[in-house]
Design a protein around this motif. Structure first.
Motif, PDB file in Angstrom:
ATOM      1  N   ARG A  88       0.991  -1.081   0.043  1.00 49.92           N
ATOM      2  CA  ARG A  88      -0.083  -0.042   0.056  1.00 49.92           C
ATOM      3  C   ARG A  88       0.794   1.305   0.001  1.00 49.92           C
ATOM      4  N   THR A  89       0.207   2.223  -0.551  1.00 53.13           N
ATOM      5  CA  THR A  89       1.144   3.419  -0.912  1.00 53.13           C
ATOM      6  C   THR A  89       0.731   4.615   0.272  1.00 53.13           C
ATOM      7  N   VAL A  90       1.894   5.082   1.008  1.00 48.19           N
ATOM      8  CA  VAL A  90       1.488   6.052   2.098  1.00 48.19           C
ATOM      9  C   VAL A  90       2.292   7.350   1.560  1.00 48.19           C
ATOM     10  N   ASP A  91       1.474   8.463   1.588  1.00 47.11           N
ATOM     11  CA  ASP A  91       2.218   9.846   1.083  1.00 47.11           C
ATOM     12  C   ASP A  91       2.793  10.277   2.485  1.00 47.11           C
ATOM     13  N   ASN A  92       4.251  10.406   2.408  1.00 49.38           N
ATOM     14  CA  ASN A  92       5.084  10.992   3.382  1.00 49.38           C
ATOM     15  C   ASN A  92       5.465  12.370   3.316  1.00 49.38           C
ATOM     16  N   TYR A 151       7.034   8.910  -0.831  1.00 48.08           N
ATOM     17  CA  TYR A 151       6.130   8.049  -0.708  1.00 48.08           C
ATOM     18  C   TYR A 151       6.746   6.897  -0.109  1.00 48.08           C
ATOM     19  N   ILE A 152       6.092   6.210   0.673  1.00 45.42           N
ATOM     20  CA  ILE A 152       6.520   5.104   1.195  1.00 45.42           C
ATOM     21  C   ILE A 152       5.587   3.889   0.665  1.00 45.42           C
ATOM     22  N   SER A 184       9.368  -2.081   3.661  1.00 50.05           N
ATOM     23  CA  SER A 184       9.100  -0.786   2.827  1.00 50.05           C
ATOM     24  C   SER A 184      10.108  -0.472   2.013  1.00 50.05           C
ATOM     25  N   PHE A 185       9.791   0.155   0.973  1.00 46.95           N
ATOM     26  CA  PHE A 185      10.533   0.797  -0.115  1.00 46.95           C
ATOM     27  C   PHE A 185      10.050   2.258   0.262  1.00 46.95           C
ATOM     28  N   GLN A 186      10.978   3.314   0.360  1.00 47.29           N
ATOM     29  CA  GLN A 186      10.603   4.799   0.416  1.00 47.29           C
ATOM     30  C   GLN A 186      11.290   5.518  -0.536  1.00 47.29           C
TER      31      GLN A 186
END
Length: 302
Positions: A20-24, A29-30, A43-45
């Motif tokens: 899932r994509t998280v806007d950091n 993005y994480i 995770s990939f950031q």
């Protein structure tokens, strides 16, 4: 190496399972991975805006993180995605000077950074790494974490690498087995239990009311026995019984089940009526001295 296109990266990870994509913030993005069956997290950031000093054109903007204080299968599952992403997105890796385990960090933010971090000067050229090379880096960091924890007398929950991998294989195959057998069968999770006065972990599955189900290789069975009261109503008894003790009494009703996990057995729907009387007579140990431990709290050792 050249920076990777952020939009291409988002499309790539959004198409993969369990991400899932998280806007950091600030176009960073994480891409968080979580497998609810195996409990593996990593995770990939992606950093769209570079804020560090000297990158020498080598930073793609992508950082890979997986904790080294977890079972070995965390790395096996995670590193496969790193190797795949590097191959499919044509990326190479620059090992980060911060990827060495820091014994002075008692909080243990002990994560393995397989891509280049935002900060730091890079002393090594980028190159392609094989799955085995990436896994070996993680394994060495895990060993350093365990050594440091022992030195600092920090309590660890440990299981053997073989046992942790057996659990992982079963949990990955569990839903395949369930699809094959259908709704008439229970395919239980394996979880870990320990006695409160001992630091030994036991693989455990639940078996309720002699239902048709899979019995994977484990150490204990958590029995749930529902009995009818003489004057109406029901009485539920929950207890722990050793796997060997259960097999001694129930094996004549069980069959071997052929799957990737070793020593897996099955009580078929046809045998439930024959086994239920023996099942109801089984006597286990009460739960007052037992505690459940999450697989994510465990370190595996050779």
């Amino acid at each position: 190496m050249d920076r990777i296109d952020g939009k291409k990266l988002k499309r790539y990870f959004n198409a993969l399972p369990n991400f899932r994509t998280v806007d950091n913030g600030e176009k960073n993005y994480i891409y968080k991975y979580y497998n609810s069956d195996t409990k593996v997290k990593f995770s990939f950031q992606y950093y769209d805006e570079l804020k560090s000093g000297n990158h020498n054109g080598k930073f793609t903007g992508l950082v890979f993180e997986v904790r080294c204080d977890k079972p070995h299968f965390y790395a096996i599952e995670a590193v496969a995605y790193v190797e795949r992403a590097c191959r499919e997105l044509k990326m190479t890796i620059v090992p980060d000077e911060h990827s060495l385990f820091n014994e002075t960090n008692s909080s243990c933010g002990d994560e393995l950074y397989q891509e280049v971090r935002v900060m730091g000067n890079f002393k090594k050229e980028s190159r392609s790494y094989s799955f085995d090379e990436l896994y070996e880096i993680w394994r060495m960091l895990s060993e350093k974490f365990i050594e440091s924890s022992k030195k600092n007398k920090k309590e660890l929950y440990t299981i053997s690498e073989k046992v942790s991998n057996d659990i992982w294989k079963y949990q990955r195959e569990k839903y395949v087995i369930a699809d094959i057998l259908g709704d008439d069968y229970v395919v239980p999770n394996i979880f870990l239990m320990k006695r409160k006065d001992k630091n030994i972990l036991y693989r455990t599955v639940t078996w309720k009311d002699c239902r048709a189900q899979i019995i994977p290789n484990c150490d204990y069975i958590l029995l749930v026995q529902t009995r009818k009261k003489m004057f109406g109503g029901e009485e539920k008894k929950v207890s722990m019984i050793k796997y060997g003790e259960l097999i001694k009494h129930m094996n004549r009703f069980l069959e071997d089940y052929n799957c990737k996990s070793e020593k897996t057995k099955i009580l078929t729907t046809e045998m439930v009526e024959y086994g239920i009387y023996t099942f109801d007579l089984l006597e286990g140990e009460g739960l007052s001295n037992w505690k459940r431990v999450g697989i994510e709290e465990v370190v595996s050792v050779k």
